[in-house]
Enzyme design. Structure first.
Site, PDB file in Angstrom:
ATOM      1  N   ARG A  88      31.196 -10.967  -7.975  1.00 30.65           N
ATOM      2  CA  ARG A  88      30.266  -9.862  -8.207  1.00 30.65           C
ATOM      3  C   ARG A  88      31.040  -8.627  -8.669  1.00 30.65           C
ATOM      4  O   ARG A  88      32.112  -8.318  -8.139  1.00 30.65           O
ATOM      5  CB  ARG A  88      29.495  -9.501  -6.924  1.00 30.65           C
ATOM      6  CG  ARG A  88      28.341 -10.454  -6.623  1.00 30.65           C
ATOM      7  CD  ARG A  88      27.227 -10.318  -7.662  1.00 30.65           C
ATOM      8  NE  ARG A  88      26.100 -11.195  -7.423  1.00 30.65           N
ATOM      9  CZ  ARG A  88      25.947 -12.426  -7.925  1.00 30.65           C
ATOM     10  NH1 ARG A  88      26.889 -12.946  -8.694  1.00 30.65           N
ATOM     11  NH2 ARG A  88      24.862 -13.118  -7.685  1.00 30.65           N
ATOM     12  N   GLU A  96      25.449  -4.571 -15.557  1.00 29.73           N
ATOM     13  CA  GLU A  96      25.380  -5.685 -16.512  1.00 29.73           C
ATOM     14  C   GLU A  96      24.169  -5.538 -17.419  1.00 29.73           C
ATOM     15  O   GLU A  96      23.052  -5.389 -16.912  1.00 29.73           O
ATOM     16  CB  GLU A  96      25.316  -7.012 -15.744  1.00 29.73           C
ATOM     17  CG  GLU A  96      26.606  -7.267 -14.963  1.00 29.73           C
ATOM     18  CD  GLU A  96      26.637  -8.614 -14.241  1.00 29.73           C
ATOM     19  OE1 GLU A  96      25.662  -9.375 -14.332  1.00 29.73           O
ATOM     20  OE2 GLU A  96      27.647  -8.896 -13.596  1.00 29.73           O
ATOM     21  N   HIS A 146      28.498 -12.843 -17.553  1.00 20.61           N
ATOM     22  CA  HIS A 146      27.976 -13.461 -16.320  1.00 20.61           C
ATOM     23  C   HIS A 146      27.550 -14.923 -16.577  1.00 20.61           C
ATOM     24  O   HIS A 146      26.382 -15.285 -16.483  1.00 20.61           O
ATOM     25  CB  HIS A 146      26.795 -12.650 -15.765  1.00 20.61           C
ATOM     26  CG  HIS A 146      26.545 -12.882 -14.303  1.00 20.61           C
ATOM     27  ND1 HIS A 146      26.151 -11.891 -13.455  1.00 20.61           N
ATOM     28  CD2 HIS A 146      26.629 -14.000 -13.535  1.00 20.61           C
ATOM     29  CE1 HIS A 146      25.997 -12.379 -12.229  1.00 20.61           C
ATOM     30  NE2 HIS A 146      26.277 -13.662 -12.267  1.00 20.61           N
TER      31      HIS A 146
END
Ligand code: NAD
Ligand code: MLT
Length: 529
Positions: free
Chosen positions: A236, A265, A283
């Protein structure tokens, strides 16, 4: 647990189609709406019993507040940091994830980033595409014999360790929960972070994002590392402090970073993404066909199992429910709720409960102590305006209300069935009720000083009357009720009739106005079970 009814589910992100198919095959209506703005989701969410998300939908407190019918939030993936779990719990909404569906994929991407950092594969590939043939610039280093420090030795940390060992890396690690002997079993020597930092050639973080892991790698910890250490974050954004990482890359203290995740993000601040020694991905840890199929399928199957009352897997905020799926536990939950409701109605004149002690009695009640407490509190708090207690939220609601709850268990109650005793203080007065399950039905054995001659079945419409049990009580009450068109169906009296005691009358319907009983009794309460 009584099966939770889920008729409609909103899928707000791109989730594997198997998820929709499984839900629909089980009679659940599915709506898929991707890329909704927050306001749209707030307007839409009230129409659904269930919500399925990945990591892009931020299920914040204001969305949860608008989710009037929502019973479950299913996270097709691991981290639930995009869901306000506290707000969901307070609203009695289950939050469920699929913790292992993408473990292998995330571990493989981590390994790919470690390998890319050692051999500059992405930079070399980009250079080739530009027409270059630059062999000197991309000189790398072997992984063989190097030390990989793994912070967070859970599912993914373990898979990363075993894979990188096959390259001849020495794996060391730190985890406050995973026992040292367990990680030693898969070749990871555990040590403190202070001991770990200076030994590592590579560091990979695999913890959840929480206050204790924010900025685990920061200016200070980078300072303790070997010069040129390479770091990977596939967990994370924020576990490695982004500003500290930029500084360490600039100074050369950090020799390279592989990043799959970012605080924001997509990241608006491009200083990391654009840094020549950073390899980054948008991601992608769980972005494999296999992981998505597993997570989509798992979340749908877990929801369906829960709806069917089969079992509860993956709930992150409702562990108490996991042990409530047997018929026996459902009967005990009904008992707890019924005893709580009786006490609530008999003490209704008091504004608030100060102290509540719940005691389970008998060996057969040992394993249910935790959910019995919640069940009793559901019964006690259900009449309170403005709150809808259930087994998920009732402990936090009770805490907010300031109730002091204690829970105890005593081995024997003198009866085979086991019993649940609740003692409480409300408005300075003490109340007590003790009940049991007989023939599958909750029964009341005692209410304050009244020990009933026969167990009182806690079903139907019940009137509780506190009176001195003179011989005329039954006939006078029957007369008064008859004048209101209410028939007596059962009458339960205490064994000892001295002083003011509680009687219980089963009636055909509840009274419109309980105060008509005032001339005959000291106190009265009524309840539809
Ligand atoms: P896990 O729960 O199995 O393991 C996490 C481990 O971290 C646990 O063993 C826990 O004890 C440990 N931990 C907690 N606090 C710690 C601390 N202060 N220091 C060291 N260790 C600590 O979780 P997992 O399935 O292995 O997932 C790990 C992380 O990867 C999570 O943040 C998850 O959200 C993330 N993830 C990312 C992707 C992706 O797409 N990039 C995919 C899956 C999972
Ligand atoms: C996860 O925690 O499961 C991942 O971040 C993957 C995702 O769903 O995007």
């Amino acid at each position: 647990m009584a099966p939770i009814s889920i008729k409609s589910v909103l899928i707000s992100e791109s989730v594997d189609p198997r998820c929709r198919t499984i839900l629909e095959e089980n009679g659940i209506q599915v709506t898929e709406k991707q890329n909704m703005k927050k306001e749209e989701l707030i307007a839409e969410i009230k129409h659904y019993d269930g919500l399925v998300v990945r990591s892009a939908t931020k299920v914040t407190a204001d969305i949860i507040a608008a989710a009037d019918n929502l019973k479950i939030i299913g996270r097709a993936g691991t981290g639930v940091d995009n869901v306000d779990v506290d707000a969901a719990t307070k609203k009695g909404i289950i939050v469920m994830n699929t913790p292992s569906g993408n473990t292998i994929s995330a571990a493989e991407l981590t390994c790919a980033l470690v390998m890319s950092l050692s051999r500059n594969v992405p930079q070399a590939a980009m250079s080739m595409k530009k027409g270059n043939w630059d062999r000197k610039k991309f000189m790398g280093a072997e992984l063989y014999g190097k030390v990989l420090g793994i912070v967070g030795l859970g599912r993914i940390g373990k898979e990363v360790a075993t894979r990188m060992q096959s390259f001849g890396m020495r794996t060391i690690g730190y985890d406050p929960i995973t026992p040292t002997e367990v990680s030693a079993g898969w070749g990871v020597e555990q040590m403190s972070l202070e001991q770990l930092w200076p030994q590592c050639d590579y560091i990979s973080v695999h913890t959840p994002l929480m206050p204790s892991t924010v900025g685990l790698l920061n200016d200070e910890s980078f300072g303790k590392c070997k010069k040129g250490v390479k770091v990977v974050n596939c967990a994370r954004g924020g576990i490695i402090d982004e500003a500290a990482l930029v500084r360490a890359l600039e100074s050369g203290q950090c020799g390279g970073a592989g990043l799959d995740v970012f605080v924001e993000e997509p990241p608006k601040n491009r200083s990391l993404v654009d840094h020549p020694n950073v390899i980054s991905c948008p991601h992608l840890g769980a972005s494999t066909k296999e992981a998505q199929a597993r997570c989509g399928e798992d979340i749908a199957l877990q929801m369906v199992d829960m709806v069917k009352g089969k079992n509860l897997v993956g709930a992150v905020n409702a562990q108490v429910l996991a042990s409530t799926f047997s018929q026996e536990s459902q009967q005990l939950i009904k008992l707890g709720e019924a005893v709580g409701a009786v006490l609530q109605s008999c003490s209704a004149a008091q504004k608030s409960f100060g102290r509540v002690q719940i005691t389970t009695q008998g060996d057969c009640m040992k394993s249910c102590a935790r959910y019995m407490t919640s069940a009793v509190l559901v019964g006690l708090l259900s009449q309170d305006s403005g709150c809808s207690p259930n087994l998920i939220n009732v402990l936090s609601l009770a805490k907010e209300t300031g109730i002091d709850i204690t829970q105890a268990h005593c081995a024997s109650d003198g009866g085979a069935e086991g019993a649940c005793k609740v003692e409480m203080v409300a408005g300075g007065c003490s109340y007590k009720a003790r009940g049991s399950v007989q023939g599958g039905v909750p029964v009341l054995l005692e209410l304050s000083d009244s020990v009933f001659r026969q167990p009182v079945s806690l079903t139907g419409n019940l009137l509780f009357l506190k009176a001195s049990g003179g011989p005329q009580l039954l006939s006078s009450v029957a007369g008064l009720l008859a004048s209101e068109g209410v028939q007596i169906e059962s009458f339960s009296a205490p064994a000892d009739r001295s002083g003011d005691l509680w009687f219980c009358v089963g009636v055909s319907s509840l009274l419109r106005d309980l105060s008509i009983l005032k001339p005959l009794v000291k106190d009265a309460a009524q309840l539809k079970m």
